[in-house]
Design a protein around this motif. Sequence first.
Motif, PDB file in Angstrom:
ATOM      1  N   PHE A 292      10.698 -24.378  -6.964  1.00 59.69           N
ATOM      2  CA  PHE A 292      11.392 -23.665  -5.899  1.00 59.69           C
ATOM      3  C   PHE A 292      10.592 -23.811  -4.611  1.00 59.69           C
TER       4      PHE A 292
ATOM      5  N   ASN B  91      21.637 -17.112  -8.179  1.00 61.63           N
ATOM      6  CA  ASN B  91      21.728 -17.418  -9.601  1.00 61.63           C
ATOM      7  C   ASN B  91      22.340 -18.797  -9.775  1.00 61.63           C
TER       8      ASN B  91
ATOM      9  N   GLY C 188      17.347 -15.338  -9.627  1.00 65.25           N
ATOM     10  CA  GLY C 188      16.160 -15.238  -8.802  1.00 65.25           C
ATOM     11  C   GLY C 188      16.292 -14.234  -7.690  1.00 65.25           C
ATOM     12  N   GLU C 189      15.150 -13.726  -7.272  1.00 61.34           N
ATOM     13  CA  GLU C 189      15.097 -12.799  -6.142  1.00 61.34           C
ATOM     14  C   GLU C 189      13.940 -13.211  -5.242  1.00 61.34           C
TER      15      GLU C 189
ATOM     16  N   ILE D 135      19.402 -19.061 -14.567  1.00 57.86           N
ATOM     17  CA  ILE D 135      18.289 -18.602 -13.735  1.00 57.86           C
ATOM     18  C   ILE D 135      18.822 -17.602 -12.720  1.00 57.86           C
TER      19      ILE D 135
ATOM     20  N   ASP E 195      18.980 -12.634  -3.255  1.00 58.84           N
ATOM     21  CA  ASP E 195      18.999 -13.118  -4.630  1.00 58.84           C
ATOM     22  C   ASP E 195      19.908 -14.330  -4.779  1.00 58.84           C
TER      23      ASP E 195
ATOM     24  N   LYS F   2      14.787 -14.384 -15.280  1.00 58.41           N
ATOM     25  CA  LYS F   2      14.806 -13.592 -14.066  1.00 58.41           C
ATOM     26  C   LYS F   2      13.471 -13.833 -13.391  1.00 58.41           C
ATOM     27  N   ILE F   3      13.484 -14.383 -12.175  1.00 63.87           N
ATOM     28  CA  ILE F   3      12.248 -14.724 -11.485  1.00 63.87           C
ATOM     29  C   ILE F   3      12.280 -14.113 -10.080  1.00 63.87           C
ATOM     30  N   LYS F   4      11.198 -13.444  -9.731  1.00 68.20           N
ATOM     31  CA  LYS F   4      11.105 -12.801  -8.422  1.00 68.20           C
ATOM     32  C   LYS F   4       9.925 -13.389  -7.658  1.00 68.20           C
TER      33      LYS F   4
END
Length: 530
Positions: free
Chosen positions: A98, A84, A30-31, A28, A82, A119-121
Amino acid sequence: MKHYTLIILLLTPLSMALAQSSENGAWIFGEVYSIQPKENIRISLWNDAFKMANSEHPALNSIIPLNPPSIYAGTISQRSRDFNMEIPPNMLPAWIAFEDTLSGFSYGPYLISPSDSIKIKFDQIKQQVIFAGPARQSFEMSLGLSQLLERKLFEIPSMLDFSAQPSPRQELLDRFEANNKRFRRKVIPILTPRERLKKMKQTLPILKEDEFALIEEFYKNRVPETVYNTLINDFISHVYFRIFYGFHGYFFRDLKQSAPELVDIFAQSFSYLENQVDSLASKYPPLFSPNYLKMQEYRMLGRAAIDDKSVYEVSHLEADPDLREAVLTAHFLKRNVIIREGISDLGKFLVEVQNPIFKERLETWYTASTPGLQVPDHAFKDEEGTDIRITDFKGKIILLNIWLTGCSSCRSFNEYHLTKIVQEYQNDPEVSIISLSLDQNRERWLRSKASGHYSPEESIHIWTGYKGNSTEHPYLKYFNITSAPQLQLIDQDGKLTGLGLNDKTYEGIRSEIEKLKSHIKNQPNKTLSK
């Protein structure tokens, strides 16, 4: 152009890491993009549908530090951070959520499967969540089903919103009307029993919508089979839960009094819905759906109301023994069930349980729920920070009131019942009223204590002393206390009279206290402390 080429080259090892990740693990990336810079984010993960359905502690519950903006990591904006992490194979498939540790705003839970790379923003400025990677189809499918559910349930009047009474009180009507005006539509329709029956006969119009069929077809071969079945089943369980909750929530016995001529046809409709659930479960195996377990519990509750039996008695109709064990375990681990029904059925079920994990938890809970149990000797804190134990008051009858700042039910209980109890017994040498706060902040506890909104000043005030999750206190954990208000009545020997009090009114509490006082009069050698 060179600038962007450089960033692509620097990100190339990241892509290689994805390709080289463990065969069945998940990555994972993430941003977090926000107005106020974030330093960390909480990540929770459940790889056990039973634990998630019961809101139990996740297998992973960590605060992940967010990296500062760096052009080398592809981050340019100062508002962006960010992170990971790798999810090992033994924790998959899993539901992951989250949480923003500053605002408390949460995202998810989302379903991830082995070999996923995500990739999750989280864009808090635009208020949206963006996905990329192999799991994107799963997220889109979940989002599509959720939106369909919310839209249709909002548009279609529901027969499940309040109990079946032929003529609601004017106070109730006024409240519904106020809600309708506020939402500018009939959010809470008022239906007669016959109108409810008509709605029930429509039988899940949501699942007949073309949009649902399109979602089914589009994602059938685009997501892993486990994820596909779980998400479809979770969606269906949401819908049927409302139906089965209605049977239980209306109190079927009330219907027998207010509209007895409808009882048989209601029961027939319920049986029809049960057959639909069985058919859908065979089409979409509920391998990892926490909502399926919740829905099945209310199915059993509805059937128990119709047959005028206990949930344990009707559970024998369940063909799947594993499902029966999971549903009954979830049912009996609820405090209100034990307080209301006692532990007789729990004891019978405990003998039958085969799952060793369920059996271990139920045995602990059975012991903690048994009247006559000596309460554990764990310390709390008073206003000066001094250790206070329940056992310090041995020789007295103890009413332990557990409350929390912001709990409206706690305020109401205090105003209408607890205040009267304290006024009656504050000068009684045989009785101590103790108020235990679940607040995670000492200053908040002291402010709420001083306000008198949650407990009278004359009671004895204590606090867990925990600045984190207060329900992790060993005393609360032992009795599985995770919410407020809760009551415990402890006798003169420091023994629990029961897990709680079913009648939490002034009259009901006073009656139980007087029973214990009568008992102490027959034991004149008892001494009082504190």
